[in-house]
Design an enzyme around this catalytic site. Structure first.
Site, PDB file in Angstrom:
ATOM      1  N   HIS A  42      13.926  33.621  78.460  1.00 28.55           N
ATOM      2  CA  HIS A  42      15.068  33.775  77.570  1.00 28.55           C
ATOM      3  C   HIS A  42      15.548  35.205  77.672  1.00 28.55           C
ATOM      4  CE1 HIS A  42      17.422  33.998  73.862  1.00 28.55           C
ATOM      5  NE2 HIS A  42      17.498  32.684  73.934  1.00 28.55           N
ATOM      6  N   ASP A 101      15.230  24.795  75.075  1.00 28.89           N
ATOM      7  CA  ASP A 101      15.541  23.624  75.893  1.00 28.89           C
ATOM      8  C   ASP A 101      14.365  23.100  76.702  1.00 28.89           C
ATOM      9  OD1 ASP A 101      18.283  23.182  75.205  1.00 28.89           O
ATOM     10  OD2 ASP A 101      18.626  25.154  76.091  1.00 28.89           O
TER      11      ASP A 101
END
Length: 170
Positions: A42, A101
Site C-alpha cells: 500500500h 483488496d
C-alpha cells in the site's frame, strides 16, 4: 491471480510450493508477468492497512460459516509468505502489508458474487476518490497535494470535566 495459483499448485498447504509460485510472480514468470502479487502493499500503510485487518477478520468468520476455511487459510499463508518475499526481493526496510483488496475477492466469492462483478465493485468503491484526485490535480496544475493533517484551528486550554461550567438550559 488466486485462480491461477490454485490451477498451478497441487497442495495449498505446501509452503515450499507456494513460495516457488509467489517467487515466480515476483520474477515476472507467472500469471500476468507483471511482477506483482496483487493485494500486497500500500502506498501509505506499511505495518497494516486498518481496513484489511477488519475485512480479514470478517472474511475469516464468513469462511467458517460458508465452508471456505481451506481457502481462507490459503490466503492467510500467501499473505504471510508474500510479505517476506516482497521485502527480500525489493530489499525493502519498511514492512509490506496486505491491502483491503487482498481479501475482497475471497469475500465476493463467498457471497456468491459472480467474478464478472469484481472489477465493477472495485471501481464503484473508488470512483469518488479517483474523481477527487483528478480535480485536485487540475486545480493544482498537475500536482497532487496530500493533506498534512496539521491542525489549523484555535487551541483551547483543557478544562477538567468537574471544573467546567454548564448551562442548565442546554
Amino acid at each position: 491471480m488466486f485462480a491461477d495459483l490454485k490451477a498451478n499448485i497441487s497442495d495449498w498447504e505446501n509452503e515450499k510450493e507456494l513460495r516457488t509460485y509467489l517467487q515466480g510472480l515476483l520474477n515476472k514468470e507467472g500469471f500476468d508477468h507483471s511482477g506483482l502479487i496483487y493485494g500486497m502493499g500500500h502506498a501509505v500503510y506499511t505495518l497494516s492497512d486498518p481496513r484489511a485487518v477488519i475485512l480479514k477478520e470478517y472474511a475469516r468468520r464468513l469462511s467458517e460459516e460458508e465452508g471456505f476455511e481451506k481457502e481462507f487459510a490459503l490466503y492467510d499463508r500467501v499473505e504471510r509468505i508474500a510479505k517476506e518475499l516482497i521485502m527480500r526481493n525489493r530489499d525493502m526496510k519498511k514492512p509490506v502489508c496486505a491491502n483491503v483488496d487482498f481479501y475482497s475477492g475471497l469475500v465476493y466469492t463467498m457471497l456468491r458474487i459472480p467474478m464478472e462483478f469484481f472489477t465493477p465493485l472495485f471501481a464503484i468503491a473508488r470512483i469518488s476518490g479517483w474523481c477527487a484526485h483528478r480535480i485536485e490535480e487540475i486545480v493544482n496544475n498537475g500536482k497532487i497535494v496530500r493533506p498534512a493533517y496539521k491542525y489549523v484551528g484555535m487551541h483551547k486550554e483543557y478544562v477538567p470535566m468537574e471544573e467546567r461550567l454548564w448551562d442548565e438550559t442546554e
